[in-house]
Write a protein that holds these residues in place. Sequence first.
Motif, PDB file in Angstrom:
ATOM      1  N   LYS A   7       0.905  -1.269  -0.099  1.00 27.83           N
ATOM      2  CA  LYS A   7       0.052   0.074   0.042  1.00 27.83           C
ATOM      3  C   LYS A   7       0.852   1.323  -0.003  1.00 27.83           C
ATOM      4  O   LYS A   7       1.887   1.358   0.779  1.00 27.83           O
ATOM      5  CB  LYS A   7      -0.840   0.208   1.125  1.00 27.83           C
ATOM      6  CG  LYS A   7      -1.823   1.148   1.270  1.00 27.83           C
ATOM      7  CD  LYS A   7      -1.305   2.090   2.309  1.00 27.83           C
ATOM      8  CE  LYS A   7      -1.986   3.473   2.306  1.00 27.83           C
ATOM      9  NZ  LYS A   7      -1.412   4.428   3.442  1.00 27.83           N
ATOM     10  N   GLY A 152      -7.805   7.812   6.100  1.00 29.33           N
ATOM     11  CA  GLY A 152      -6.699   6.878   6.400  1.00 29.33           C
ATOM     12  C   GLY A 152      -7.064   5.332   5.968  1.00 29.33           C
ATOM     13  O   GLY A 152      -6.321   4.442   6.361  1.00 29.33           O
ATOM     14  N   ASP A 155      -5.147   1.945   4.228  1.00 30.00           N
ATOM     15  CA  ASP A 155      -4.232   0.996   4.823  1.00 30.00           C
ATOM     16  C   ASP A 155      -5.440  -0.406   4.932  1.00 30.00           C
ATOM     17  O   ASP A 155      -4.823  -1.573   4.738  1.00 30.00           O
ATOM     18  CB  ASP A 155      -4.192   1.333   6.591  1.00 30.00           C
ATOM     19  CG  ASP A 155      -3.133   2.362   6.467  1.00 30.00           C
ATOM     20  OD1 ASP A 155      -2.573   2.634   5.354  1.00 30.00           O
ATOM     21  OD2 ASP A 155      -3.340   3.381   7.318  1.00 30.00           O
ATOM     22  N   LYS A 210      -1.752   8.079  13.579  1.00 30.40           N
ATOM     23  CA  LYS A 210      -2.423   7.825  12.270  1.00 30.40           C
ATOM     24  C   LYS A 210      -1.548   7.190  11.466  1.00 30.40           C
ATOM     25  O   LYS A 210      -1.877   6.633  10.008  1.00 30.40           O
ATOM     26  CB  LYS A 210      -2.700   9.069  11.608  1.00 30.40           C
ATOM     27  CG  LYS A 210      -1.731   9.993  11.190  1.00 30.40           C
ATOM     28  CD  LYS A 210      -2.245  11.037  10.642  1.00 30.40           C
ATOM     29  CE  LYS A 210      -1.288  12.168  10.044  1.00 30.40           C
ATOM     30  NZ  LYS A 210      -1.461  12.443   8.577  1.00 30.40           N
TER      31      LYS A 210
HETATM   32 MG    MG Z   1      -2.366   7.080   6.238  1.00 37.97          MG
END
Ligand code: MG
Length: 429
Positions: A7, A152, A155, A210
């Motif tokens: 990723k 976010g 992920d 994060k």
């Molecule tokens: Mg991130």
Amino acid sequence: MGIVVQKYGGSSLADADAIKRVARRIVETKKEGHDVVVAVSAMGDTTDELLELAADVSPLPPARELDVLQSAGERISMALVAMAISDLGFTARSFTGSQAGVITDAQHGKAKIIDVTPGRVVQAIGEGHIVIVAGFQGVSQDTKEITTLGRGGSDTTAVALAAALDAEVCEIYTDVDGVFTADPRIVPSARKLDAVTYEEMLELAACGAKILHLRCVEYARRYDIPIHVRSSFSHLDGTIVRGSIDDDDHQQQETSMEAAIIAGVAHDRSEAKITVVGVPDKVGEAARIFAALAEAQINLDMIVQNVSAAATNLTDISFTLPRSDGQTAMSALASLQSQVGFDSLLYDDKIGKVSLIGAGMRSHPGVTAKFFSAIAEAGVNIGMISTSEIRISVVVDEVDVDAAVRATHSAFDLDSTEVEAVVYGGTGR
Ligand code: MG
Ligand code: ADP
Ligand code: ASP
């Protein structure tokens, strides 16, 4: 050789040169003989820019359209990365979350993945292609609408794909060399962890670090997928997230003092505090208040009930919640005022949370005392406190967050004696 899922975050895909660099990195892995599936984030600060644009167009955009808009950021990246790969003489196929079979519930903006049916991904791998999947998005099983997984969330796309494809490892490439004992943007002397357990990483992520999306760690733990967090800007080994604090070898290390007591210090500036002032001290009032918040789909964090400063037989109930849910929560509570008979509501979004996390605190007394002394010595006042088996968190004034993080980090001797942590890119937004 098996499948490797990688990723790449927005800071690793900031511009055309960065995209070409990522393409070379992907091709390197393919040349080693692996099948490669890649989840990509939107370029740089694209998601923030899209959200700002939406706010300029409409004060309260419909959630469905916000998801259609936000999901476009990752689609731009997936096509550009696939193009850059084809220039290197390899073929790549890009897929949206929906095409890749990422099936979610119907909650726009914070959808949960409920299944991954990667038929097209498997077929493309079988045909020898490198597969690029747009992160952060899926399609709702019920409504068939495009959904996004929360900020976010790419992920989580990567780990979910790794689980569905039975991948060897899930590599999360970002703009720092791994998971550090604190955010290197605040503590440059933070130390990189070689390994961290799922439970400790869950607490770090839940407390605002994060570097990994919380649900990605939950997913990895459930399916026992090791995550390798590393930099796309260096070839250094990063941090391996795997194993449990309940594993025998971890417990033995803890008691023999080999394992670090503390994994790290996390901070969070995304929460707000609401106080319901003057709640009648009767059975069932708290239940009514929290039922209304649950109905509004709001996740609460810390909760404290105190004897009201204003009058006897009344209590004040304070709790923290995501700032983004502040308005919704205030209106849900306001509509309860006559029913419950409380006096007023207070809203404070100038707060921050600082958390100390480590499995070793289970077997080492004195951690709490040291944490509170460090914060006191930094001259910082504590508003609320909460704990879990492996965590202590405090709410402080937003302006005091950095000082509290640094003081805690040095009190527990977490500072690295080697070179300073490198932040390779990104704006930290
Ligand atoms: Mg991130
Ligand atoms: P990406 O764009 O790759 O998804 P993010 O900005 O989401 O990157 O996450 C990486 C950032 O996380 C780092 O730049 C760093 O500022 C921040 N961060 C917060 N806590 C930590 C920590 N404990 N270790 C490493 N990075 C952290
Ligand atoms: N682009 C999304 C965000 O900025 C998802 C991600 O980067 O993981 O939140």
